[in-house]
Each structure stands twice: as C-alpha cells, then as structure tokens.
Design an enzyme around this catalytic site. Sequence first.
Site, short mmCIF file in Angstrom:
data_model
loop_
_atom_site.label_atom_id
_atom_site.label_comp_id
_atom_site.label_asym_id
_atom_site.label_seq_id
_atom_site.Cartn_x
_atom_site.Cartn_y
_atom_site.Cartn_z
N CYS A 270 32.65 53.47 52.96
CA CYS A 270 33.15 54.85 53.06
C CYS A 270 34.51 54.99 53.74
O CYS A 270 35.44 55.54 53.16
CB CYS A 270 32.13 55.72 53.79
SG CYS A 270 30.60 55.96 52.87
N ILE A 271 34.64 54.52 54.98
CA ILE A 271 35.85 54.80 55.75
C ILE A 271 37.12 54.28 55.08
O ILE A 271 38.13 54.99 55.05
CB ILE A 271 35.72 54.26 57.18
CG1 ILE A 271 34.54 54.94 57.89
CG2 ILE A 271 36.99 54.52 57.98
CD1 ILE A 271 34.27 54.41 59.29
#
Length: 355
Positions: A270-271
């Site tokens: 995600c990040i």
Amino acid sequence: MDWTENLISKTLDKTAVVGIVGLGYVGLPLAVAFSKNFHVVGYNIDPEKVELLKQKKSYIEDVKDDEINLEMFSPTANPDDLKQCDYIFIAVPTPLRKDKSPDLSDVKTAGEEIGAILQKEQFIILKSTTYPGTTEEVLIPILEEKSGLKAIEDFGIAYSPERVDPGNIDYNMNNTPNVVGGLTPEFTDIGAMLCENVSTEVVKVTDCKTAEGVKMIENIFRNVNIALVNELALIFEKMDIDIWESIEAAKTKPYGYMAFYPGPGVGGHCIPLDPYYMAYRAKHFGFIPRFIKTSGEINDYMPIHTVNLANKGLNSIGKNLWGSNILILGLAYKGNISDTRESPAASVIDELVER
C-alpha cells in the site's frame, strides 16, 4: 428495490453464501473471518494454493492451519463456483507498472470472470486498493458488458477498502473498523450489514469513490510523513545530529505529534503504491499533486542513500564496494514477517550488485 429484500433476509439469517476472489494477504483472512458465520467460496487462479487450502494448509502468516474450516469454506480454482454466491468480494493485487502508473489488470480480469457468471441479485464488493472512481468507471462497465445485466436494477455493488496489516498482533480484521460505501445508500447499508459479521465497527460513507478515497488518505498520510522524516534524517546527518534521539525526545510531547521513523525506503502493498495511484487520478482532474509526488521520490531515493552509507563506511576502513562481501540482514519490508512485497531491500540489493 424488491430484489434486495431477499438478500437482506439471507444476510440476517446467515444463509447467504459469500464469495472471495483472490486468496492472498487480504482475501484469505477475509474468507476465514466470514466462514465463522457463512458458507464461503474462495476462488483463486493458482490451483496449487487452492490444493494447499483443501489440505487445510495456510500459506499466509496471519491465517493458522486450524482456522481453515472446510465445512464452511470451499476453495476452488473454477470461477463457475461463484454462481452460487450471494456476495462476491474482489481482493486481487493492484500493483504499479514500471512507469509508476496504476496496473488494474487483475481487477479487470476479475471483473470479466465475475461478469461471465454474474447472476441477478448478486452483490459485488471491491476491496482491492485503488484510486477513487475505479468501482464506478472501471469495474461496473466490465460487469455490465460481460453479463448483460445492469447495476442497481439487477445487481448490487460497493467498495470497502482492505485494512490488513500483515504480522500485526494487536489489530486484525475483527477489531479494525471496516469502511463501506455503496453505489446507492441502500447498497451502503447492505454492505455494512454483511461486514458487521467480521468487524466490530463498520463506518458507512456516502458512496464508492468516498470509500476509495479513505484508503488513499490513510496510506498517503503515512508515505508523506515517512518521507518527511527521511528527508530530516538526510539533513540531520549533515549536521551531525542523531535523528533517532531527536525523534524519541519529540515523542514526549503529549499532543500535536506522531512519531515516524527513517529507513531504507517504504514497502508493502500500500504505502509505496497508493501515492502514485492518487497522483495518476488527480491528473485527470487537471491537478498536479506536487507534494504527493515529492514524498514518493524521497522514499524511492532512500535505498540509494543506504548504499551510499555502506560505501562511506567501507571507505572509512580503506575498502570499496567493489570486491567486498556484503551481508544483507532483513528482506521483508518490516520486522518479523515473511512479506517481501515492494520491500526496499530488493532495491538496496540491486543497487549494490550494480555497483
């Protein structure tokens, strides 16, 4: 809509069948959670993983072998088995291409496979991380074209962002609030009603794109703050200031501050990805997201800086990178897990090998 009454009834008495497309870090824990109350059909394109699950063998750290209940959970590699489902979750990967643009090929493929077997009165919930607008502008047209059915009139649809943190022993699917946004207010209510069975708190938002935006906010917030502290680490290094000591002291402030830590980059599904998904989408609205892009660039630079530090350390004892034996400790993107997705360790290794 008359057809939703039957779905609501089956949800309340737990006779609804829940389908999960994609049995990875998100899909498998989701399948296990729902199988405590509903019959679940888990579809995955990898027959080897399906076979492991049929033997009650988990390949995901957050799912233990004894949590796989084959009386309530049916793993399959045949998409036709999804026809029996009342709900179908899509939990497939959404990576980046080499040019940092979103790669929605797995979402599109899942949409095509579901569309080919889509029945009236089924309800689709997208969980894959993606930019705002994907559910309405990408997924629904595929489902409608492949099935000949119409959203709202014939089938339901909503978006609920995944909030899985691999290896986190404090927060899991049950005690992490679940966000749901439907194409209509009724679809939001129905999606929330279902998700209440796996989460102690469900947060309803206006629509699909708002729910998609929630996921973008969560991870861009983390990416930007990690980039900020990484940049400060680079500056403090020049000033001969210990960034770690400064952060620990800053943490003593009881308000207005949240600690983030420098490192060799960011990893996980995600990040490192979400800022680029948001940047891609923002450009469609004529906005250049300078702040978001800069944070991504800072974090992408950190593996190179890590190698520079290694080179500096070797030089200080009269050695060079060329000809040295280098040991890398830690390949996952965070401690005590086996998940190497987007791990900056890979970039560090590539840079070392290149030099």
